[in-house]
Write an enzyme that holds these catalytic residues in place. Structure first.
Site, PDB file in Angstrom:
ATOM      1  CD  GLU A 103      -3.246   0.053   0.448  1.00 16.80           C
ATOM      2  OE1 GLU A 103      -2.953   0.979  -0.335  1.00 16.80           O
ATOM      3  OE2 GLU A 103      -4.425  -0.268   0.675  1.00 16.80           O
ATOM      4  CG  PHE A 156      -5.072  15.630   1.149  1.00 21.49           C
ATOM      5  CD1 PHE A 156      -5.876  14.521   1.207  1.00 21.49           C
ATOM      6  CD2 PHE A 156      -4.622  16.065  -0.086  1.00 21.49           C
ATOM      7  CE1 PHE A 156      -6.271  13.849   0.055  1.00 21.49           C
ATOM      8  CE2 PHE A 156      -5.004  15.408  -1.251  1.00 21.49           C
ATOM      9  CZ  PHE A 156      -5.826  14.297  -1.172  1.00 21.49           C
TER      10      PHE A 156
END
Length: 183
Positions: A103, A156
């Site tokens: 991932e 983010f």
């Protein structure tokens, strides 16, 4: 693409290309040792894990097989939609295989938890996770991740495969995206 090209879009660089290279080399050494004498299938989670998978595989000192899945719970926003969809399934039957899911980032853990349950139902000999980034403060479920590159704050981030609206993936580092870009 370099930092100067997107300087107005970024607040800061969290992880440099050199730090990523060093950490992936360390993770690869540990993976090679942990799976010595066993066949290993790496499953990259598209699209974000492309960079991680490519560099991790090149750093491994052993033969491995690779396959890819694409799952989605984001769309083009900055928060998970909560609904997981398989966009591309594995090409290979994983029953009896040692599987390492690769991932790019683990945020809430919800998508990865769903994916691991789905893959476990297919009967692999073992299943573990390697992730370049993990946001511990964003976790909503506890997911066991055997190999973690960096723990980062709940901000983010883009670069090194991570995107916002399909942009910024090709940055060679991980940086925080300025809020004016996604508001």
């Amino acid at each position: 693409m370099d930092q100067a090209t997107v300087a107005d879009d970024l607040e800061k660089i969290l992880v440099t290309k050199e730090q990523i290279d060093e950490r992936l080399a360390g993770m690869a050494a540990r993976i090679s040792a942990d799976y010595e004498g066993r066949d290993l299938l790496l499953v990259g989670v598209l699209k974000g894990a492309v960079m991680v998978m490519a560099d991790l595989v090149r750093a491994l000192d052993r033969h491995v097989e690779m396959d890819w899945m694409a799952v989605s719970s984001y769309g083009s926003g900055t928060k998970s939609s909560g609904v997981v969809r398989i966009l591309k399934d594995l090409d290979k039957d994983i029953s009896g295989l040692h599987v390492l899911v690769v991932e790019d980032i683990i945020d809430s853990g919800l998508t990865l938890s769903w994916l691991l349950a789905n893959l476990r139902s297919r009967g692999p000999a073992s299943i573990e996770v390697a992730a370049l980034l993990r946001k511990p403060d964003a976790a909503k479920v506890d997911v066991d991740v055997r190999y973690v590159g960096f723990e980062i704050p709940d901000e983010f981030v883009v670069g090194y495969g991570l995107d916002y609206a399909e942009r910024y993936r090709n940055l060679p580092f991980v940086g925080t995206l300025a809020p004016h870009v996604y508001r």
